[in-house]
Motif scaffolding. Structure first.
Motif, short mmCIF file in Angstrom:
data_model
loop_
_atom_site.label_atom_id
_atom_site.label_comp_id
_atom_site.label_asym_id
_atom_site.label_seq_id
_atom_site.Cartn_x
_atom_site.Cartn_y
_atom_site.Cartn_z
N SER A 1 1.06 -1.22 -0.14
CA SER A 1 0.11 -0.07 -0.12
C SER A 1 0.71 1.31 0.00
O SER A 1 0.52 1.95 -0.11
N GLY A 2 2.04 1.37 0.48
CA GLY A 2 2.85 2.26 0.87
C GLY A 2 3.05 2.72 -0.98
O GLY A 2 3.93 3.94 -0.64
N ILE A 3 3.02 1.88 -1.84
CA ILE A 3 3.94 1.80 -3.45
C ILE A 3 2.71 3.02 -3.59
O ILE A 3 1.68 2.49 -4.00
N VAL A 4 2.94 4.00 -4.34
CA VAL A 4 1.90 5.03 -4.64
C VAL A 4 2.54 4.75 -6.11
O VAL A 4 2.70 5.05 -6.68
N ALA A 5 0.40 5.19 -6.85
CA ALA A 5 0.09 4.54 -8.07
C ALA A 5 0.80 5.86 -9.73
O ALA A 5 0.29 7.13 -8.88
N ASP A 6 1.46 5.28 -9.70
CA ASP A 6 2.39 6.98 -10.27
C ASP A 6 2.62 6.50 -12.40
O ASP A 6 3.55 5.55 -12.43
N SER A 7 1.99 7.23 -13.45
CA SER A 7 1.91 6.77 -14.79
C SER A 7 3.36 7.44 -14.54
O SER A 7 4.36 6.71 -16.54
N ASN A 8 3.89 7.84 -14.37
CA ASN A 8 5.43 8.99 -14.75
C ASN A 8 6.93 8.37 -14.11
O ASN A 8 7.25 9.24 -14.31
N ALA A 9 6.58 7.41 -13.02
CA ALA A 9 7.35 6.87 -12.03
C ALA A 9 8.84 6.74 -13.00
O ALA A 9 9.67 6.31 -13.30
N THR A 10 10.04 7.45 -12.30
CA THR A 10 11.41 7.55 -12.76
C THR A 10 11.91 7.50 -11.39
O THR A 10 11.58 8.05 -10.49
N VAL A 11 13.14 7.09 -11.57
CA VAL A 11 14.13 7.11 -10.62
C VAL A 11 14.91 8.00 -9.73
O VAL A 11 15.19 8.94 -11.42
#
Length: 212
Positions: free
Chosen positions: A200-210
């Motif tokens: 649940s701590g992972i936030v959905a993000d279509s543009n997630a990058t490092v």
């Protein structure tokens, strides 16, 4: 004769005196020690209320996200950061180059020798997959599909193995399609094996990058 008689009398008196110092042994029941009941012998903690020792606010540590990452890493590479398999997938989590480019990584040699970057990459890919599969997570989480209890962590693990598209095809076929990677590992197995972890701590993000 008198001396012999006196000797035996003395021995008898001594034995009687010593014996008087002992009492018959008996078990007694105390608040902390019981001698009755089915178990015969049992011990109690200072509090007799068992609920006092059940801290329901502490989750099962084996299901934390860090345990989730390590479980997948063990399955993928035995936790080896510098491993490259025969298909060119690399690192602790066995990333393909296209997946790395999607999260902003193009220096593959640096990636292979940078453990911190690899850990960040795993989280970024999870965030992207969680966004891509948000509808499937909302629709199927908690349900059973083809004998598999569906959970968010299982869905994300399956996407890590075969991509979000493969997971969508799995659900569209109601679990009848056996989608596998190059080594024959099915996304079904990942969905089952890595289900029930805390993501649940992972936030959905279509543009997630490092970001380092």
């Amino acid at each position: 004769m008198f001396k012999k008689w006196a000797y035996y009398v003395s021995i008898t008196i001594i034995i009687a005196f010593l014996s008087s110092g002992f009492k018959p042994f008996s078990l007694e029941a105390h608040d902390w020690f019981n001698t009755s009941g089915e178990d015969k012998l049992s011990y109690n903690y200072p509090s007799l209320v068992s609920a006092d020792y059940d801290n329901q606010k502490i989750p099962f540590t084996a299901k934390f996200f860090v345990a989730y990452k390590e479980a997948i890493a063990t399955r993928e590479s035995q936790g080896q950061y510098k491993l490259v398999n025969t298909f060119g997938y690399m690192g602790k989590y066995q990333f393909g180059k296209s997946a790395l480019r999607a999260i902003g990584i193009r220096d593959f040699n640096n990636f292979l020798h940078n453990p911190r970057l690899q850990e960040k990459a795993f989280e970024a890919l999870c965030a992207r997959n969680k966004y891509e599969l948000r509808d499937e997570i909302a629709k199927y989480e908690g349900k059973t599909v083809s004998g598999i209890k569906i959970t968010e962590s299982g869905i994300l693990a399956a996407a890590h193995l075969g991509g979000a598209g493969s997971v969508k095809r799995f659900f569209k076929s109601n679990g009848r399609r056996y989608l596998r990677d190059g080594y024959g590992t099915s996304i079904r197995s990942y969905m089952r094996k890595f289900g029930g972890y805390e993501t649940s701590g992972i936030v959905a993000d279509s543009n997630a990058t490092v970001q380092l």
